[in-house]
Design a protein around this motif. Structure first.
Motif, PDB file in Angstrom:
ATOM      1  N   LEU A  54      10.213  29.253 -90.562  1.00  0.00           N
ATOM      2  CA  LEU A  54       9.581  28.530 -89.452  1.00  0.00           C
ATOM      3  C   LEU A  54       8.098  28.284 -89.745  1.00  0.00           C
ATOM      4  N   GLN A  55       7.419  29.281 -90.322  1.00  0.00           N
ATOM      5  CA  GLN A  55       6.006  29.110 -90.640  1.00  0.00           C
ATOM      6  C   GLN A  55       5.803  28.083 -91.748  1.00  0.00           C
ATOM      7  N   ASN A  56       6.662  28.122 -92.760  1.00  0.00           N
ATOM      8  CA  ASN A  56       6.553  27.146 -93.855  1.00  0.00           C
ATOM      9  C   ASN A  56       6.748  25.718 -93.357  1.00  0.00           C
ATOM     10  N   VAL A  57       7.714  25.543 -92.473  1.00  0.00           N
ATOM     11  CA  VAL A  57       7.973  24.206 -91.936  1.00  0.00           C
ATOM     12  C   VAL A  57       6.800  23.753 -91.059  1.00  0.00           C
ATOM     13  N   ALA A  58       6.223  24.677 -90.295  1.00  0.00           N
ATOM     14  CA  ALA A  58       5.051  24.339 -89.491  1.00  0.00           C
ATOM     15  C   ALA A  58       3.896  23.898 -90.386  1.00  0.00           C
ATOM     16  N   ASP A  59       3.699  24.608 -91.499  1.00  0.00           N
ATOM     17  CA  ASP A  59       2.637  24.233 -92.444  1.00  0.00           C
ATOM     18  C   ASP A  59       2.881  22.838 -93.012  1.00  0.00           C
ATOM     19  N   ASN A  60       4.126  22.573 -93.408  1.00  0.00           N
ATOM     20  CA  ASN A  60       4.457  21.261 -93.985  1.00  0.00           C
ATOM     21  C   ASN A  60       4.274  20.134 -92.971  1.00  0.00           C
ATOM     22  N   ALA A  61       4.679  20.400 -91.728  1.00  0.00           N
ATOM     23  CA  ALA A  61       4.548  19.383 -90.682  1.00  0.00           C
ATOM     24  C   ALA A  61       3.076  19.086 -90.391  1.00  0.00           C
ATOM     25  N   ALA A  62       2.247  20.134 -90.348  1.00  0.00           N
ATOM     26  CA  ALA A  62       0.821  19.945 -90.103  1.00  0.00           C
ATOM     27  C   ALA A  62       0.172  19.167 -91.248  1.00  0.00           C
ATOM     28  N   ASN A  63       0.590  19.478 -92.470  1.00  0.00           N
ATOM     29  CA  ASN A  63       0.058  18.759 -93.630  1.00  0.00           C
ATOM     30  C   ASN A  63       0.438  17.274 -93.575  1.00  0.00           C
ATOM     31  N   ALA A  64       1.689  17.003 -93.192  1.00  0.00           N
ATOM     32  CA  ALA A  64       2.136  15.614 -93.072  1.00  0.00           C
ATOM     33  C   ALA A  64       1.350  14.872 -91.999  1.00  0.00           C
ATOM     34  N   ALA A  65       1.048  15.565 -90.901  1.00  0.00           N
ATOM     35  CA  ALA A  65       0.330  14.930 -89.794  1.00  0.00           C
ATOM     36  C   ALA A  65      -1.103  14.578 -90.183  1.00  0.00           C
ATOM     37  N   ILE A  66      -1.813  15.511 -90.835  1.00  0.00           N
ATOM     38  CA  ILE A  66      -3.216  15.247 -91.164  1.00  0.00           C
ATOM     39  C   ILE A  66      -3.334  14.185 -92.251  1.00  0.00           C
ATOM     40  N   LEU A  67      -2.356  14.141 -93.159  1.00  0.00           N
ATOM     41  CA  LEU A  67      -2.372  13.097 -94.186  1.00  0.00           C
ATOM     42  C   LEU A  67      -2.101  11.728 -93.563  1.00  0.00           C
ATOM     43  N   ALA A  68      -1.121  11.679 -92.676  1.00  0.00           N
ATOM     44  CA  ALA A  68      -0.788  10.412 -92.029  1.00  0.00           C
ATOM     45  C   ALA A  68      -1.939   9.925 -91.148  1.00  0.00           C
ATOM     46  N   ARG A  69      -2.646  10.866 -90.537  1.00  0.00           N
ATOM     47  CA  ARG A  69      -3.724  10.484 -89.603  1.00  0.00           C
ATOM     48  C   ARG A  69      -4.879   9.795 -90.307  1.00  0.00           C
ATOM     49  N   SER A  70      -5.025   9.997 -91.608  1.00  0.00           N
ATOM     50  CA  SER A  70      -6.135   9.381 -92.332  1.00  0.00           C
ATOM     51  C   SER A  70      -6.005   7.860 -92.403  1.00  0.00           C
ATOM     52  N   THR A  71      -4.777   7.352 -92.264  1.00  0.00           N
ATOM     53  CA  THR A  71      -4.559   5.904 -92.344  1.00  0.00           C
ATOM     54  C   THR A  71      -3.742   5.344 -91.192  1.00  0.00           C
ATOM     55  N   GLN A  72      -3.211   6.212 -90.316  1.00  0.00           N
ATOM     56  CA  GLN A  72      -2.323   5.755 -89.259  1.00  0.00           C
ATOM     57  C   GLN A  72      -2.837   6.215 -87.899  1.00  0.00           C
ATOM     58  N   THR A  73      -2.185   5.717 -86.851  1.00  0.00           N
ATOM     59  CA  THR A  73      -2.564   6.088 -85.494  1.00  0.00           C
ATOM     60  C   THR A  73      -2.125   7.507 -85.200  1.00  0.00           C
ATOM     61  N   GLU A  74      -2.636   8.031 -84.107  1.00  0.00           N
ATOM     62  CA  GLU A  74      -2.282   9.398 -83.709  1.00  0.00           C
ATOM     63  C   GLU A  74      -0.781   9.512 -83.431  1.00  0.00           C
ATOM     64  N   ALA A  75      -0.219   8.521 -82.763  1.00  0.00           N
ATOM     65  CA  ALA A  75       1.219   8.538 -82.462  1.00  0.00           C
ATOM     66  C   ALA A  75       2.054   8.513 -83.736  1.00  0.00           C
ATOM     67  N   GLN A  76       1.645   7.704 -84.706  1.00  0.00           N
ATOM     68  CA  GLN A  76       2.383   7.628 -85.968  1.00  0.00           C
ATOM     69  C   GLN A  76       2.293   8.935 -86.741  1.00  0.00           C
ATOM     70  N   ALA A  77       1.119   9.569 -86.700  1.00  0.00           N
ATOM     71  CA  ALA A  77       0.952  10.848 -87.384  1.00  0.00           C
ATOM     72  C   ALA A  77       1.814  11.928 -86.737  1.00  0.00           C
ATOM     73  N   LYS A  78       1.927  11.898 -85.419  1.00  0.00           N
ATOM     74  CA  LYS A  78       2.792  12.861 -84.727  1.00  0.00           C
ATOM     75  C   LYS A  78       4.251  12.648 -85.126  1.00  0.00           C
ATOM     76  N   THR A  79       4.643  11.402 -85.224  1.00  0.00           N
ATOM     77  CA  THR A  79       6.010  11.097 -85.642  1.00  0.00           C
ATOM     78  C   THR A  79       6.280  11.609 -87.049  1.00  0.00           C
ATOM     79  N   ALA A  80       5.294  11.493 -87.935  1.00  0.00           N
ATOM     80  CA  ALA A  80       5.454  11.986 -89.301  1.00  0.00           C
ATOM     81  C   ALA A  80       5.678  13.493 -89.319  1.00  0.00           C
ATOM     82  N   ALA A  81       4.949  14.217 -88.468  1.00  0.00           N
ATOM     83  CA  ALA A  81       5.101  15.674 -88.401  1.00  0.00           C
ATOM     84  C   ALA A  81       6.474  16.062 -87.862  1.00  0.00           C
ATOM     85  N   VAL A  82       6.910  15.383 -86.799  1.00  0.00           N
ATOM     86  CA  VAL A  82       8.225  15.674 -86.212  1.00  0.00           C
ATOM     87  C   VAL A  82       9.332  15.374 -87.215  1.00  0.00           C
TER      88      VAL A  82
END
Length: 314
Positions: A54-82
């Protein structure tokens, strides 16, 4: 006493003194204890494995969100994490461990080590994954059910901070020397950084909240007048070195701005048509808000000061 009764009592006394069956009773007691310990160990190991997962997946999801947020909207970054979280922990087997509201963007305070949600932020993200009774997907126990423990709840969080030091947001940053000429006033929040050394001429003023940094702050180059001719400089000095990864992306960013790509053009740009001008154009003209200017430097590139037009693109 009748012979039969006497014989029966004699047999009872004999059996009462025998110890051959006592080991069986003790073995049964120990067997139950061992089974209970085994059940605890097996379920505990399983819970520990699920905790790590569960912790590893949380780390991966957070990493995906912050990477996506650099070029995408907040909603899109949230979708990437989910999407990342559910790909690793399918809803069919673990329930819904995450929804969009479990992905929060905000600011991370490195001193107090606290996260504060701020809508629209690109600085940091916090992702929360849940396997709880309230969420409808607790971790089911197997052998521990005999001890009355049928399930366990677990919540894990991960905070990911974007690589965005203060000096990379507002200021002058260079791998080589940064040479600051005279008669400049630097306001709070501005940063001057070099991965080599900073040279400061006399007549500059640094307000509280300005940062002047280099790997070794003691190497700052100043005129003979020293700190006396640059008020606030001594307090602004700090020792830092940054991995300026943006350097490898500069040409890509310039091309994206010229092409009007939404991945690179800020929202405050209202007209994506690029205006090409020379650096001397700014002496007699005022830039129009919401436009992109491509500045062609007629001379050697230099850092901007009050008396010289900046030789750069923005």
């Amino acid at each position: 006493m009748p012979p039969f009764a006497a014989r029966f009592r004699h047999l009872i006394r004999l059996h009462a003194k025998r110890e051959e069956g006592s080991g069986t009773a003790m073995a049964l007691i120990l067997l139950v204890a061992c089974l209970a310990l085994a059940a605890f160990a097996i379920d505990l190991q399983r819970v520990n494995s699920l905790d790590i997962q569960l912790q590893n997946v949380a780390d991966n999801a957070a990493n995906a969100a912050i990477l996506a947020r650099s070029t995408q909207t907040e909603a899109q970054a949230k979708t990437a994490a989910v999407t990342i979280a559910q790909a690793n922990l399918p809803v069919a087997s673990t329930g819904n461990v995450i929804v969009a509201n479990d992905v929060e963007f905000g600011q991370w305070n490195a001193v107090s080590r606290t996260f504060s949600p701020v809508a629209g932020s690109t600085d940091a993200v916090r992702v929360t994954l849940r396997r709880t009774a309230a969420n409808g997907n607790p971790i089911r126990m197997f052998l521990l059910q005999v001890a009355g423990i049928s399930q366990m709840s677990m919540t894990r969080r991960a905070v990911m901070v974007g690589y965005d030091p203060d000096c990379l947001r507002e200021g002058f940053v260079a791998q080589g020397m940064v040479d600051i000429q005279s008669n400049n006033t630097f306001k709070a929040g501005f940063c001057i950084h070099s991965n080599s050394v900073v040279k400061v001429s006399s007549g500059n003023s640094f307000e509280a909240g300005v940062k002047v940094s280099m790997p070794d702050a003691s190497r700052v180059q100043m005129p003979n007048s020293g700190f006396a001719s640059s008020p606030g400089l001594q307090a602004a000095l700090s020792s830092n070195r940054y991995d300026i990864r943006i350097l490898s992306r500069i040409q890509t960013i310039i091309n994206g701005l010229r092409a009007g790509s939404n991945n690179f053009v800020p929202k405050y740009i209202t007209n994506k048509s690029v205006i090409s001008v020379s650096d001397t154009w700014f002496k007699n003209n005022t830039p129009v808000a919401g436009r992109i200017y491509d500045v062609n430097c007629s001379g050697a590139a230099r850092m901007p000061s009050r008396s010289a037009a900046p030789c750069k693109r923005w």
